[in-house]
Write a protein that holds these residues in place. Structure first.
Motif: not given
Length: 353
Positions: A2-6, A13-21, A83-94
């Motif tokens: 598993s890998y950490n995605v920020t 931060q979330i934990c992503v298992e192998e093969g999981q989107t 691998s561990d990953v950092t992404i940027e998302a357009d998040i506007d949570v209601d």
């Protein structure tokens, strides 16, 4: 493995298992990322990879163009990480979104009811309680059919272990044909949920207008039942559209709610009836009935629309002509194979949120 995605800019931060989107992992850990189709064709879940190794997966070249791939963009619903990953998302949570985590459930069919000639009410008993907001949906797995199908829950969130679905028979739809012809009481079905951003925005001021067509009544029924159960003081109007009297299901339910709740108004409309039919209600399309009742003036309302795309588009046009704008309109389109997506899927979004 598993890998950490920020996720930026929130820092989640979330934990992503192998093969999981990335999207699957986020939703199952209660972290919201915008999405709609869930299978790589609409681009709603597009994010930017800032660091790490990501496989774009089966993203459609129309939803994720080559130049975007070169820039490090991916679709969260298809992308997997190595691998561990950092992404940027357009998040506007209601602010009204409660963010319940997605879970897997095993359900048992407890009741099958003919609501109309083309719509069945399917009642399921879950293996464990589910938390959801009125208006959200589940993904249901049908035996022998690839891919889950999305159906809104018609019951209120207080019913945590028994859920109700309204499922319309779709010509050529393998899933709905199985449900209508082969599903039996006692059968077990796997499902996951909750999903979606279709729910009442309690923080917004204004009376409520609900417009429903066909089995799109399901999520709206859940919303209205919950509002009335908690004695919401806003004026609530439901305009329900159907082709004929046989297809106008749950009419008695809403007529009784109208009798017992002074702030609730029920307006059924039939679009395909003859002069010989014994029908004293509105004759025409449901958006026309709403327009007549409100005299073409919708300002200060909050509108919630659920049904087939043609109904949604007509309703939006009518509402906006009556001075109601995008920020006050929330919707759930019911898409089927006949609408061109081939998966009986539906989009949960009106705007990017």
């Amino acid at each position: 493995m598993s890998y950490n995605v920020t996720i930026q800019p929130t820092g989640d931060q979330i934990c992503v298992e192998e093969g999981q989107t990335i999207l699957q992992a986020a939703l199952r850990q209660g972290v919201w990322l915008p999405f709609a189709c869930g299978h790589g064709t609409c681009a709603t879940c597009k994010v930017q990879v800032l660091d790490g190794d990501v496989d774009v997966g089966a993203a459609s070249p129309f939803a994720l163009m080559d130049v975007e791939r070169d820039e490090g963009k991916v679709l969260a619903c298809c992308a997997t990480v190595s691998s561990d990953v950092t992404i940027e998302a357009d998040i506007d949570v209601d602010e009204d979104f409660l963010g319940y985590a997605v879970n897997d459930y095993v359900s048992t069919v407890t009741s099958i009811i003919d609501l109309s000639p083309t719509i069945k009410g399917i009642h399921l008993r879950l293996s464990k309680p589910i938390q959801f907001q009125a208006g959200q949906y589940i993904n249901l797995n049908i035996p022998g059919i690839d891919g889950a199908r999305a159906f809104s829950m018609a019951n209120t969130p207080k019913d945590t272990q028994d859920i109700e679905l309204h499922i319309r028979l779709v010509d050529g739809g393998l899933a709905t044909e199985y449900i209508h012809s082969n599903l039996c009481i006692g059968d077990e079905l796997a499902l996951s949920g909750p999903y979606g951003q279709f729910f009442v925005r309690d923080s917004l001021q204004g009376d409520l207008l609900f417009i429903a067509g066909g089995s799109g009544l399901s999520s709206i029924q859940s919303m209205i039942l919950e509002l009335l159960a908690k004695s919401d003081k806003r004026k609530i109007t439901l305009c329900q559209g159907a082709r004929n009297k046989a297809e106008l299901y749950n009419q008695n339910l809403f007529e009784n709610l109208e009798k017992n709740n002074s702030n609730f108004k029920y307006i059924p409309a039939l679009s395909d009836i003859s002069d010989e039919d014994n029908w004293a209600g509105y004759r025409g399309f449901v958006h026309e009935a709403a327009n007549e009742y409100f005299h073409g003036k919708f300002a200060d309302l909050k509108a919630y629309l659920c049904g087939p795309p043609m109904m949604i588009n007509a309703a939006i046009s009518t509402l906006m002509k009556g001075r109601l704008f995008e920020r006050d309109i929330f919707m759930e389109r019911f898409l089927t194979a006949a609408d061109g997506d081939g998966n009986d899927q539906k989009s949960a979004l009106f705007k990017k949120i």
